[in-house]
Each structure stands twice: as structure tokens, then as C-alpha cells.
Design a protein around this motif. Structure first.
Motif, PDB file in Angstrom:
ATOM      1  N   MET A  65       0.850  -1.180   0.210  1.00 17.70           N
ATOM      2  CA  MET A  65       0.067  -0.017  -0.185  1.00 17.70           C
ATOM      3  C   MET A  65       0.987   1.364  -0.029  1.00 17.70           C
ATOM      4  O   MET A  65       1.766   1.594   0.793  1.00 17.70           O
ATOM      5  CB  MET A  65      -0.918   0.036   1.377  1.00 17.70           C
ATOM      6  CG  MET A  65      -1.804   1.386   1.313  1.00 17.70           C
ATOM      7  SD  MET A  65      -2.748   1.441   2.948  1.00 17.70           S
ATOM      8  CE  MET A  65      -2.582  -0.132   3.683  1.00 17.70           C
ATOM      9  N   THR A  66       0.351   2.286  -0.802  1.00 15.58           N
ATOM     10  CA  THR A  66       1.535   3.271  -1.007  1.00 15.58           C
ATOM     11  C   THR A  66       0.713   4.535  -0.524  1.00 15.58           C
ATOM     12  O   THR A  66       1.206   5.643  -0.398  1.00 15.58           O
ATOM     13  CB  THR A  66       2.004   3.572  -2.350  1.00 15.58           C
ATOM     14  OG1 THR A  66       0.632   3.826  -3.315  1.00 15.58           O
ATOM     15  CG2 THR A  66       2.684   2.596  -2.878  1.00 15.58           C
ATOM     16  N   ASP A  67      -0.677   4.592  -0.178  1.00 12.25           N
ATOM     17  CA  ASP A  67      -1.333   5.607   0.226  1.00 12.25           C
ATOM     18  C   ASP A  67      -0.826   6.173   1.637  1.00 12.25           C
ATOM     19  O   ASP A  67      -0.446   5.356   2.293  1.00 12.25           O
ATOM     20  CB  ASP A  67      -2.798   5.383   0.361  1.00 12.25           C
ATOM     21  CG  ASP A  67      -3.595   4.816  -0.766  1.00 12.25           C
ATOM     22  OD1 ASP A  67      -2.800   5.080  -1.829  1.00 12.25           O
ATOM     23  OD2 ASP A  67      -4.713   4.615  -0.776  1.00 12.25           O
ATOM     24  N   GLN A  68      -0.977   7.528   1.776  1.00 12.15           N
ATOM     25  CA  GLN A  68      -0.340   7.991   3.068  1.00 12.15           C
ATOM     26  C   GLN A  68      -1.377   9.194   3.500  1.00 12.15           C
ATOM     27  O   GLN A  68      -2.068   9.873   2.766  1.00 12.15           O
ATOM     28  CB  GLN A  68       0.745   8.591   2.801  1.00 12.15           C
ATOM     29  CG  GLN A  68       2.014   7.653   2.587  1.00 12.15           C
ATOM     30  CD  GLN A  68       3.322   8.527   2.034  1.00 12.15           C
ATOM     31  OE1 GLN A  68       3.564   9.474   2.218  1.00 12.15           O
ATOM     32  NE2 GLN A  68       4.281   7.419   1.859  1.00 12.15           N
ATOM     33  N   VAL A  69      -1.592   9.339   4.553  1.00 16.97           N
ATOM     34  CA  VAL A  69      -2.270  10.298   5.261  1.00 16.97           C
ATOM     35  C   VAL A  69      -1.275  11.235   6.228  1.00 16.97           C
ATOM     36  O   VAL A  69      -0.492  10.558   6.797  1.00 16.97           O
ATOM     37  CB  VAL A  69      -3.399   9.694   6.289  1.00 16.97           C
ATOM     38  CG1 VAL A  69      -3.982  11.131   7.201  1.00 16.97           C
ATOM     39  CG2 VAL A  69      -4.320   9.247   5.474  1.00 16.97           C
ATOM     40  N   MET A 108       1.128   8.477   8.068  1.00 19.90           N
ATOM     41  CA  MET A 108       0.598   7.112   8.398  1.00 19.90           C
ATOM     42  C   MET A 108       0.212   6.427   6.924  1.00 19.90           C
ATOM     43  O   MET A 108      -0.539   7.251   6.109  1.00 19.90           O
ATOM     44  CB  MET A 108      -0.761   7.440   9.311  1.00 19.90           C
ATOM     45  CG  MET A 108      -0.147   8.186  10.446  1.00 19.90           C
ATOM     46  SD  MET A 108      -1.503   9.046  11.240  1.00 19.90           S
ATOM     47  CE  MET A 108      -1.963  10.325  10.049  1.00 19.90           C
ATOM     48  N   GLY A 109       0.557   5.041   7.024  1.00 21.24           N
ATOM     49  CA  GLY A 109       0.002   4.254   5.848  1.00 21.24           C
ATOM     50  C   GLY A 109      -1.626   4.223   6.200  1.00 21.24           C
ATOM     51  O   GLY A 109      -1.977   3.874   7.044  1.00 21.24           O
ATOM     52  N   TRP A 110      -2.365   4.432   5.179  1.00 16.20           N
ATOM     53  CA  TRP A 110      -3.610   4.185   5.219  1.00 16.20           C
ATOM     54  C   TRP A 110      -4.247   4.054   3.606  1.00 16.20           C
ATOM     55  O   TRP A 110      -4.017   4.714   2.715  1.00 16.20           O
ATOM     56  CB  TRP A 110      -4.373   5.433   5.787  1.00 16.20           C
ATOM     57  CG  TRP A 110      -5.927   5.337   5.981  1.00 16.20           C
ATOM     58  CD1 TRP A 110      -6.980   5.992   5.402  1.00 16.20           C
ATOM     59  CD2 TRP A 110      -6.397   4.467   7.187  1.00 16.20           C
ATOM     60  NE1 TRP A 110      -8.123   5.369   6.002  1.00 16.20           N
ATOM     61  CE2 TRP A 110      -8.138   4.748   7.225  1.00 16.20           C
ATOM     62  CE3 TRP A 110      -6.009   4.079   8.226  1.00 16.20           C
ATOM     63  CZ2 TRP A 110      -8.665   4.253   8.178  1.00 16.20           C
ATOM     64  CZ3 TRP A 110      -6.622   3.453   9.467  1.00 16.20           C
ATOM     65  CH2 TRP A 110      -8.110   3.529   9.264  1.00 16.20           C
ATOM     66  N   ASP A 111      -5.427   3.026   3.510  1.00 10.86           N
ATOM     67  CA  ASP A 111      -5.816   2.752   2.317  1.00 10.86           C
ATOM     68  C   ASP A 111      -6.932   3.707   2.004  1.00 10.86           C
ATOM     69  O   ASP A 111      -7.833   3.671   2.844  1.00 10.86           O
ATOM     70  CB  ASP A 111      -6.382   1.349   2.172  1.00 10.86           C
ATOM     71  CG  ASP A 111      -6.642   1.103   0.863  1.00 10.86           C
ATOM     72  OD1 ASP A 111      -6.681   1.950  -0.086  1.00 10.86           O
ATOM     73  OD2 ASP A 111      -6.911  -0.362   0.619  1.00 10.86           O
TER      74      ASP A 111
END
Length: 117
Positions: free
Chosen positions: A1-5, A35-38
Motif C-alpha cells: 500500500m502506498t497511500d499516506q495520510v 501514516m499508511g492508510w488505504d
């Protein structure tokens, strides 16, 4: 997962330091979080219920930092990372804790850590 907040420049007033005079005052800490987050589920339905809430995270981190005294920024960073992994179920977090003014001839000093669940 590459999404980030991310949350940048979260300012907290903390009792932080190893010297006795530091234990009697509050000093500014500046915290950056990644933070990693989908994000796909939240985005697909434009649904806040599936988003990682910046405000809730910011308030929890501020309460943690300001609610306890610490000697080391390293300890603060580890506690923040543990909070994010446990309470918000992020798969990983990068935490940067800066203590501006701690070294007279440096703009900033601090630590950066990355932890995974």
C-alpha cells in the motif's frame, strides 16, 4: 500500500527534558506524522466513515504528549507510534518529533522513527 495520510507541524506544549529546570516548564514540540492508510474505500464512496480523521488523530496525539511528562523526545516518538498503530489501526507510521530551541545554534533537533504493525 502506498497511500499516506499526513499531519505536519502539530504543535504541543510538553514537559520534556532531562534537566530539573526543564521539568518545571512546558516546551514546544513540533510533530509530523505520516501514516499508511488505504484511502480507496473513503474516496470511492466519498465516505468520511472510511477515512483516517486528521482531527481525531491530532487530538489523541496532543493529549498523549501534553498529558504526561517525558525526559526524551525518543520516548515521545515511540509512544506516538504505538498509539497510532494500536488505536487507529494504521499499518505503519512515520513520526518526527522536533524540539526547536533545544540547541542554541540549531534551528531544530529531534528524532524521526518509522514503525510497522
Amino acid at each position: 500500500m502506498t497511500d499516506q495520510v499526513f499531519i505536519e507541524g502539530l504543535e504541543c506544549q510538553a514537559v520534556i527534558g532531562v534537566f530539573e529546570w526543564e521539568k518545571q516548564i512546558r516546551q514546544k514540540l513540533v510533530i509530523d506524522l505520516i501514516m499508511g492508510w488505504d484511502n480507496r474505500r473513503a474516496a470511492e464512496g466519498d465516505d468520511y466513515a472510511h477515512a483516517l480523521c486528521y482531527d481525531t488523530v491530532s487530538k489523541a496525539v496532543t493529549a498523549l504528549v501534553e498529558g504526561h511528562s517525558h525526559e526524551l523526545v525518543e520516548t515521545v516518538a515511540e509512544k506516538i507510534a504505538a498509539l497510532l498503530l494500536a488505536d487507529f489501526s494504521v499499518p505503519w507510521a512515520r513520526v518526527r518529533v522536533a524540539k526547536p530551541g533545544a540547541v542554541a545554534n540549531a534551528a531544530n533537533v529531534g528524532v524521526s522513527i518509522e514503525r510497522m504493525a
